[in-house]
Every structure is written in structure tokens, then in C-alpha cells.
Motif scaffolding. Sequence first.
Motif, PDB file in Angstrom:
ATOM      1  N   LEU A   1      -5.206   2.831   1.309  1.00 42.36           N
ATOM      2  CA  LEU A   1      -5.632   1.459   1.552  1.00 42.36           C
ATOM      3  C   LEU A   1      -6.423   0.871   0.393  1.00 42.36           C
ATOM      4  O   LEU A   1      -6.959  -0.243   0.518  1.00 42.36           O
TER       5      LEU A   1
ATOM      6  N   GLY B   1       6.423  -2.345   7.343  1.00 45.01           N
ATOM      7  CA  GLY B   1       5.541  -2.458   6.194  1.00 45.01           C
ATOM      8  C   GLY B   1       4.192  -3.077   6.494  1.00 45.01           C
ATOM      9  O   GLY B   1       3.330  -3.130   5.609  1.00 45.01           O
ATOM     10  N   PHE B   2       3.974  -3.539   7.727  1.00 45.00           N
ATOM     11  CA  PHE B   2       2.699  -4.159   8.092  1.00 45.00           C
ATOM     12  C   PHE B   2       1.784  -3.140   8.754  1.00 45.00           C
ATOM     13  O   PHE B   2       2.233  -2.173   9.369  1.00 45.00           O
ATOM     14  N   MET B   3       0.494  -3.395   8.649  1.00 46.54           N
ATOM     15  CA  MET B   3      -0.491  -2.520   9.264  1.00 46.54           C
ATOM     16  C   MET B   3      -0.767  -2.974  10.695  1.00 46.54           C
ATOM     17  O   MET B   3      -0.680  -4.156  11.023  1.00 46.54           O
TER      18      MET B   3
ATOM     19  N   THR C   1      -1.807  -7.889   7.111  1.00 47.17           N
ATOM     20  CA  THR C   1      -1.263  -7.804   5.761  1.00 47.17           C
ATOM     21  C   THR C   1      -2.300  -8.291   4.761  1.00 47.17           C
ATOM     22  O   THR C   1      -3.248  -9.000   5.125  1.00 47.17           O
TER      23      THR C   1
ATOM     24  N   GLU D   1      -2.444   2.170  10.942  1.00 41.58           N
ATOM     25  CA  GLU D   1      -1.251   2.861  10.466  1.00 41.58           C
ATOM     26  C   GLU D   1      -0.227   1.819  10.048  1.00 41.58           C
ATOM     27  O   GLU D   1      -0.224   0.688  10.542  1.00 41.58           O
ATOM     28  N   LYS D   2       0.638   2.210   9.123  1.00 31.43           N
ATOM     29  CA  LYS D   2       1.685   1.292   8.657  1.00 31.43           C
ATOM     30  C   LYS D   2       2.931   1.485   9.497  1.00 31.43           C
ATOM     31  O   LYS D   2       3.378   2.609   9.730  1.00 31.43           O
TER      32      LYS D   2
ATOM     33  N   THR E   1      -1.634   6.182   4.706  1.00 35.34           N
ATOM     34  CA  THR E   1      -1.368   5.181   3.677  1.00 35.34           C
ATOM     35  C   THR E   1      -2.624   4.970   2.862  1.00 35.34           C
ATOM     36  O   THR E   1      -3.729   4.917   3.414  1.00 35.34           O
TER      37      THR E   1
ATOM     38  N   LYS F   1       0.849  -1.185   0.000  1.00 32.50           N
ATOM     39  CA  LYS F   1       0.000   0.000   0.000  1.00 32.50           C
ATOM     40  C   LYS F   1       0.892   1.244   0.000  1.00 32.50           C
ATOM     41  O   LYS F   1       1.749   1.390   0.865  1.00 32.50           O
TER      42      LYS F   1
ATOM     43  N   ASP G   1       2.400   4.987   0.363  1.00 33.39           N
ATOM     44  CA  ASP G   1       2.358   6.012   1.406  1.00 33.39           C
ATOM     45  C   ASP G   1       2.173   7.382   0.772  1.00 33.39           C
ATOM     46  O   ASP G   1       2.701   7.672  -0.303  1.00 33.39           O
TER      47      ASP G   1
ATOM     48  N   TRP H   1      -8.190  -7.875   6.282  1.00 33.76           N
ATOM     49  CA  TRP H   1      -6.769  -8.169   6.377  1.00 33.76           C
ATOM     50  C   TRP H   1      -6.566  -9.563   6.939  1.00 33.76           C
ATOM     51  O   TRP H   1      -7.423 -10.081   7.657  1.00 33.76           O
TER      52      TRP H   1
END
Length: 250
Positions: free
Chosen positions: A66, A178-180, A100, A173-174, A64, A35, A37, A87
Motif C-alpha cells: 500500500l 483492482g479496487f480495494m 481507489t 484487500e484488493k 498488497t 498497488k 501485489d 482513499w
Amino acid sequence: MDKSIFIGMSGAKQTMLAQQAHANNLANVNTTGFKRDFAQARSMPVFGEHHPTRAYAMTERPGTELRAGALVETGRDLDVAMKGDGWMAIQNDTGEEVFTRAGSLQVDVNGLLRTSSGEMVMGNGGPIALPPYEKLQIGDDGTVSIVPVGGPPNQLANIDRIKLVNPPPEALEKGTDGFMRRKPDAALEGPEPLDANMRLTSGFLESSNVNAVEEMISNLQLSRQFEMQVKIMQTADENSEVTARLLQNL
């Protein structure tokens, strides 16, 4: 003396940071489930005695995007993509549950179901572990079924169910990995609850939602802004030298 050279310096620095954000997006144009930024700058007033036209620049990452990427068919049993929102819950190296949409999965030598980058996929009661099998199937509700070694080919045994969640987008938030994850001010007491309405598509992967052309154009615009900020610094330096010479002649 007006320290406008520092104003130009702050603008150039923050423009470089914005370029890094767009360059990172562009570098991940082919990363599954990535995703992009956002990057933007805002002005910050100078504290103390200053000219009212002077303001520092500060780049920030407000969030980010989505939006889901396109689905790419692979035909692989261990490739899954989310249908619509939602997710997959996974466990990172520190034991934290994160989210993810990168559904390229694999089974390690210990039978643990993992993502392509090595994170364990969460099930109903923790990481999903699979016994030896001849065939594996992932249903649209996340149910992981297998044909055991030596078992009838038409008899599937349900092992576990991939934990699918759907937290509010504004609460996410990321992280730097790199993961939410949930924002600190929106965190829950305990793990994220599963959402039985979330669905998967087997044999597909979700591509990145990065638009390569848009990112390249943004970087070109930022390059022009950087050049302008450098010229401001050069002009401020030249003005300072001229002022010093005038004072010497007094």
C-alpha cells in the motif's frame, strides 16, 4: 513408488502462478494509483504414505503493498491525488462501494463525476452529480466547486464533497477488479465512514508503486526456478523408466 514427478509438477505450476503475479505488476507500472501485489510460495505436506522429504508447493498472494507512489503534476483540474494516507470512495458496476487512489476523473454527459475507468465517485449522499458549469475546482478537502454557466467567474458554488476514507490497512484487500475493499472478516455494518482529516492535491496524479527493475529480476529468478522444477520432473521420469527396465529383467 515415489511419485516425485508430481512434486516437481506442483512446484512448476505454482512458479508459473507467481510469474503471472509479477508480470501483472510489471504490466501496470504506468497505471495511475496501482498497488503491486506480493507473491510467495509455501510448502504443503503430502497426505497419506510419503517420504518425509516430499512436499508440494503452493503460491499465495499474502497481500498488497500500500506504499504511495510518486506524485506526477498534470495541471488538469479533474486530476487529484491523495496526500498521505486515505482513499477515494467510488461505486463499481455492481453498486458496491470500493476504494481507489487513481484520481484521474471525468464528467460524463449526464454530469456524473466518474473515474477514468467509468466508476462513479461518491460524495456525501451518493454519486456526485454536477450541473452545467464553466469552471470546476476541487479543494484539498475534496469539496467540488463550480462556476455555473453564465455566473460570475469569481463566484464558486459548492456542489458536493468527494468521500475520502481511511480504513485500517490490515482490514483491506484488493479484489479481482483492482479496487480495494474491506476483508469479509473486517466488514462494517453500513458504508465506510468518511474521514475529515484526509486531503487531496489537485492537478496531480499518483503513479504506480511498482519498481520495474525489481519485478523483472523477480521474474528472472522465477524462470530459473521453473527450469529446476522441470528438471526434477525429467529426472523422476528417467528414474521411473530405469526402475521399470530393472523389474522386467528380474
